[in-house]
Motif scaffolding. Structure first.
Motif, PDB file in Angstrom:
ATOM      1  N   GLU A  98     -12.552   0.125  18.032  1.00 56.24           N
ATOM      2  CA  GLU A  98     -12.949   1.081  19.067  1.00 56.24           C
ATOM      3  C   GLU A  98     -12.696   2.505  18.598  1.00 56.24           C
ATOM      4  OE1 GLU A  98     -11.461   3.788  22.129  1.00 56.24           O
ATOM      5  OE2 GLU A  98     -10.094   2.280  21.362  1.00 56.24           O
ATOM      6  N   ALA A  99     -11.584   2.726  17.943  1.00 52.53           N
ATOM      7  CA  ALA A  99     -11.264   4.067  17.442  1.00 52.53           C
ATOM      8  C   ALA A  99     -12.238   4.489  16.344  1.00 52.53           C
ATOM      9  CB  ALA A  99      -9.833   4.094  16.916  1.00 52.53           C
ATOM     10  N   ALA A 100     -12.589   3.571  15.464  1.00 52.55           N
ATOM     11  CA  ALA A 100     -13.523   3.901  14.380  1.00 52.55           C
ATOM     12  C   ALA A 100     -14.915   4.212  14.926  1.00 52.55           C
ATOM     13  CB  ALA A 100     -13.591   2.747  13.389  1.00 52.55           C
ATOM     14  N   LEU A 101     -15.368   3.451  15.897  1.00 56.56           N
ATOM     15  CA  LEU A 101     -16.673   3.726  16.490  1.00 56.56           C
ATOM     16  C   LEU A 101     -16.676   5.047  17.254  1.00 56.56           C
ATOM     17  CD1 LEU A 101     -17.750   0.205  17.755  1.00 56.56           C
ATOM     18  CD2 LEU A 101     -18.782   1.547  15.934  1.00 56.56           C
ATOM     19  N   GLY A 102     -15.593   5.311  17.964  1.00 54.66           N
ATOM     20  CA  GLY A 102     -15.497   6.577  18.689  1.00 54.66           C
ATOM     21  C   GLY A 102     -15.489   7.766  17.758  1.00 54.66           C
ATOM     22  N   LEU A 103     -14.783   7.640  16.639  1.00 54.42           N
ATOM     23  CA  LEU A 103     -14.753   8.732  15.667  1.00 54.42           C
ATOM     24  C   LEU A 103     -16.122   8.942  15.028  1.00 54.42           C
ATOM     25  CD1 LEU A 103     -12.894  10.786  14.343  1.00 54.42           C
ATOM     26  CD2 LEU A 103     -12.412   9.088  12.580  1.00 54.42           C
ATOM     27  N   SER A 104     -16.851   7.868  14.760  1.00 54.54           N
ATOM     28  CA  SER A 104     -18.184   8.028  14.182  1.00 54.54           C
ATOM     29  C   SER A 104     -19.149   8.672  15.175  1.00 54.54           C
ATOM     30  CB  SER A 104     -18.724   6.678  13.710  1.00 54.54           C
ATOM     31  OG  SER A 104     -18.965   5.829  14.814  1.00 54.54           O
ATOM     32  N   VAL A 105     -19.024   8.337  16.461  1.00 52.83           N
ATOM     33  CA  VAL A 105     -19.857   8.991  17.470  1.00 52.83           C
ATOM     34  C   VAL A 105     -19.494  10.468  17.586  1.00 52.83           C
ATOM     35  CG1 VAL A 105     -20.297   9.086  19.966  1.00 52.83           C
ATOM     36  CG2 VAL A 105     -20.363   6.910  18.779  1.00 52.83           C
ATOM     37  N   LEU A 106     -18.199  10.773  17.494  1.00 48.17           N
ATOM     38  CA  LEU A 106     -17.760  12.157  17.566  1.00 48.17           C
ATOM     39  C   LEU A 106     -18.302  12.974  16.392  1.00 48.17           C
ATOM     40  CD1 LEU A 106     -15.899  14.214  19.046  1.00 48.17           C
ATOM     41  CD2 LEU A 106     -14.117  13.513  17.445  1.00 48.17           C
ATOM     42  N   VAL A 107     -18.227  12.428  15.194  1.00 49.02           N
ATOM     43  CA  VAL A 107     -18.749  13.133  14.015  1.00 49.02           C
ATOM     44  C   VAL A 107     -20.256  13.318  14.123  1.00 49.02           C
ATOM     45  CG1 VAL A 107     -19.129  12.912  11.533  1.00 49.02           C
ATOM     46  CG2 VAL A 107     -16.869  12.468  12.487  1.00 49.02           C
ATOM     47  N   ILE A 153     -20.917  16.101  16.658  1.00 52.43           N
ATOM     48  CA  ILE A 153     -20.613  17.431  16.142  1.00 52.43           C
ATOM     49  C   ILE A 153     -21.662  17.875  15.126  1.00 52.43           C
ATOM     50  CG2 ILE A 153     -18.961  18.713  14.726  1.00 52.43           C
ATOM     51  CD1 ILE A 153     -16.750  17.253  16.191  1.00 52.43           C
ATOM     52  N   ARG A 154     -22.148  16.968  14.307  1.00 52.06           N
ATOM     53  CA  ARG A 154     -23.199  17.327  13.339  1.00 52.06           C
ATOM     54  C   ARG A 154     -24.523  17.636  14.026  1.00 52.06           C
ATOM     55  NH1 ARG A 154     -22.530  13.329   8.134  1.00 52.06           N
ATOM     56  NH2 ARG A 154     -20.584  14.252   7.401  1.00 52.06           N
ATOM     57  N   GLY A 155     -24.815  16.890  15.091  1.00 53.87           N
ATOM     58  CA  GLY A 155     -26.098  17.087  15.768  1.00 53.87           C
ATOM     59  C   GLY A 155     -26.132  18.273  16.700  1.00 53.87           C
ATOM     60  N   VAL A 156     -25.097  18.433  17.499  1.00 60.22           N
ATOM     61  CA  VAL A 156     -25.089  19.477  18.519  1.00 60.22           C
ATOM     62  C   VAL A 156     -24.328  20.707  18.059  1.00 60.22           C
ATOM     63  CG1 VAL A 156     -24.396  20.003  20.895  1.00 60.22           C
ATOM     64  CG2 VAL A 156     -25.302  17.764  20.344  1.00 60.22           C
ATOM     65  N   GLY A 157     -23.244  20.504  17.340  1.00 58.00           N
ATOM     66  CA  GLY A 157     -22.447  21.627  16.868  1.00 58.00           C
ATOM     67  C   GLY A 157     -21.114  21.749  17.554  1.00 58.00           C
ATOM     68  N   SER A 158     -20.898  20.974  18.611  1.00 60.67           N
ATOM     69  CA  SER A 158     -19.612  20.993  19.302  1.00 60.67           C
ATOM     70  C   SER A 158     -19.399  19.626  19.942  1.00 60.67           C
ATOM     71  CB  SER A 158     -19.571  22.088  20.360  1.00 60.67           C
ATOM     72  OG  SER A 158     -20.428  21.768  21.416  1.00 60.67           O
ATOM     73  N   ASP A 159     -18.182  19.418  20.434  1.00 60.90           N
ATOM     74  CA  ASP A 159     -17.898  18.135  21.075  1.00 60.90           C
ATOM     75  C   ASP A 159     -17.739  18.283  22.577  1.00 60.90           C
ATOM     76  OD1 ASP A 159     -15.497  19.491  20.969  1.00 60.90           O
ATOM     77  OD2 ASP A 159     -14.321  17.645  20.818  1.00 60.90           O
ATOM     78  N   TYR A 160     -18.296  19.332  23.143  1.00 63.65           N
ATOM     79  CA  TYR A 160     -18.200  19.540  24.582  1.00 63.65           C
ATOM     80  C   TYR A 160     -19.136  18.594  25.313  1.00 63.65           C
ATOM     81  CZ  TYR A 160     -15.568  23.722  23.544  1.00 63.65           C
ATOM     82  OH  TYR A 160     -14.627  24.585  23.078  1.00 63.65           O
ATOM     83  N   VAL A 161     -18.677  18.080  26.431  1.00 68.62           N
ATOM     84  CA  VAL A 161     -19.465  17.154  27.214  1.00 68.62           C
ATOM     85  C   VAL A 161     -20.636  17.883  27.875  1.00 68.62           C
ATOM     86  CG1 VAL A 161     -19.363  15.535  29.158  1.00 68.62           C
ATOM     87  CG2 VAL A 161     -17.456  15.675  27.571  1.00 68.62           C
TER      88      VAL A 161
END
Length: 98
Positions: free
Chosen positions: A70-79, A82-90
């Motif tokens: 779960e942590a690995a999948l969450g980190l990959s979604v976060l990365v 961030i690459r697609g949008v530029g930030s991790d804001y909801v």
């Protein structure tokens, strides 16, 4: 007595993770961290219950492995976010630019 305190730590961890998960409104990273606290609290509860039963089953290891996945999948979604949008804001997700 130690088992009761260990079970209490697990329950407090689950409650703290749930409260933090419900109160996160800005950052996806904060949501992922609160889910990890929630998962670790659940692991402590499962471990203490199996310790009382004197039967440390492989269920503890399976649950821990699922938490790591779960942590690995969450980190990959976060990365990816961030690459697609530029930030991790909801709020960036709500506007539909993902």
């Amino acid at each position: 007595m130690k088992i009761v305190s260990l079970l209490g730590v697990g329950v407090i961890g689950v409650m703290l993770g749930g409260v933090c998960l419900m109160s996160q409104r800005k950052s996806l990273f904060g949501v992922l961290l609160s889910m990890e606290v929630f998962t670790l609290g659940g692991y402590v509860i499962i471990f203490s219950v199996f310790w009382v039963l004197a039967e440390l089953s492989s269920l503890c290891l399976i649950f821990l492995a699922l938490g790591v996945c779960e942590a690995a999948l969450g980190l990959s979604v976060l990365v990816s976010l961030i690459r697609g949008v530029g930030s991790d804001y909801v709020s960036g997700l709500v506007s539909g630019h993902f």
